[in-house]
Structure formats: structure tokens, C-alpha cells
Design an enzyme around this catalytic site. Structure first.
Site: not given
Length: 149
Positions: A61-63
Site C-alpha cells: 500500500p502507498h498513497g
């Protein structure tokens, strides 16, 4: 400061669902000064539009692009969940055991991602990282330290 440090690795974690796991991985980034708290909302928003599951029990997960302003410095966190978390509600067999939160200002994280790709390709290595109680095993594997496993 290194991209991945021991204070951003949490072993033997539990999570009620993938959103909880993302929040925990994001909290490791917040607590270590890599991102502002708002970045974690971006991680959750990204996941709502596109799965970050890579395979072999690993998700990253990442922005979103809009969240770059919330990144103070590039950093990666690792949340190990030995029991696994269902990552795709449509596929109950798709379990994540390693949730690797990524916050990148530039390209500094690419070496870690390359090492991660190698580790994920190697089913045995991915499984060992998902079960280990040794923070150094994960730290060395993702930082590309030879003979770490």
C-alpha cells in the site's frame, strides 16, 4: 536515515482487515517521521481504487500522487501478519502476510522495491519473511544484504 529501519518493522501483528493493516503500516511511517497522518488516508484511498496486492502474500500500500505533499522523507514500513489478512474480498484465498507501506519522495526506494520483487518471486523467502521473529531477516532481505537468509 535509511529507507527501511528496524523501528518501521512490526512483527507478529494482528489486523481485523486490510484497512486496519494499512492503517498500522501507515502508523509506522507516521511515528518514524516519514509522513504526516494525512498520508495514511491517501494509502486507504489508493487501495479503494486499485489493489496493491503483489502475490505470494505481499501487498504494498502507498498513497496517491496527490498525497506527495504529506511525505516528509522517503520510507518503507513492514507489517508482518502471520495469520494473514484477506486482501481481496472476491478471493478469500488471497492473503497478505507482509504489508509493506511505501512513501516515496523520489526514486530512493527503487532498490528496496527491486529487492522486494526478488524476495516475492522466491516463495520460500516470502514465506520465511512472513513467519520470522527476526527483524534483521526482513531488514537485510529488503535492504539487499547478501546471504541474509
Amino acid at each position: 536515515m535509511a529507507i527501511l529501519e528496524k523501528n518501521r518493522i512490526k512483527l507478529q501483528a494482528t489486523a481485523v482487515d486490510k484497512q486496519d493493516a494499512i492503517r498500522q503500516a501507515g502508523a509506522l511511517l507516521v511515528e518514524s517521521g516519514c509522513v504526516e497522518a494525512a498520508y495514511v488516508d491517501g494509502m486507504l484511498a489508493r487501495e479503494a481504487t486499485m489493489s496493491t496486492y503483489l502475490g505470494n502474500g505481499v501487498s504494498i500500500p502507498h498513497g496517491q500522487y496527490d498525497n506527495r505533499e504529506h511525505i516528509k522523507q522517503t520510507g518503507i514500513s513492514v507489517l508482518q501478519v502471520p495469520a494473514g489478512i484477506v486482501w481481496d474480498e472476491d478471493d478469500e484465498d488471497e492473503l497478505a502476510y507482509l504489508v509493506i507501506g511505501i512513501a516515496a519522495k523520489g526514486d530512493e526506494h527503487m532498490n528496496v522495491l527491486a529487492n522486494l520483487a526478488e524476495a516475492v518471486e522466491d516463495e520460500e523467502m516470502a514465506e520465511e519473511m512472513a513467519r520470522t521473529e527476526d527483524v534483521d531477516l526482513i531488514l537485510n532481505a529488503l535492504n539487499g544484504v547478501p546471504d541474509s537468509v
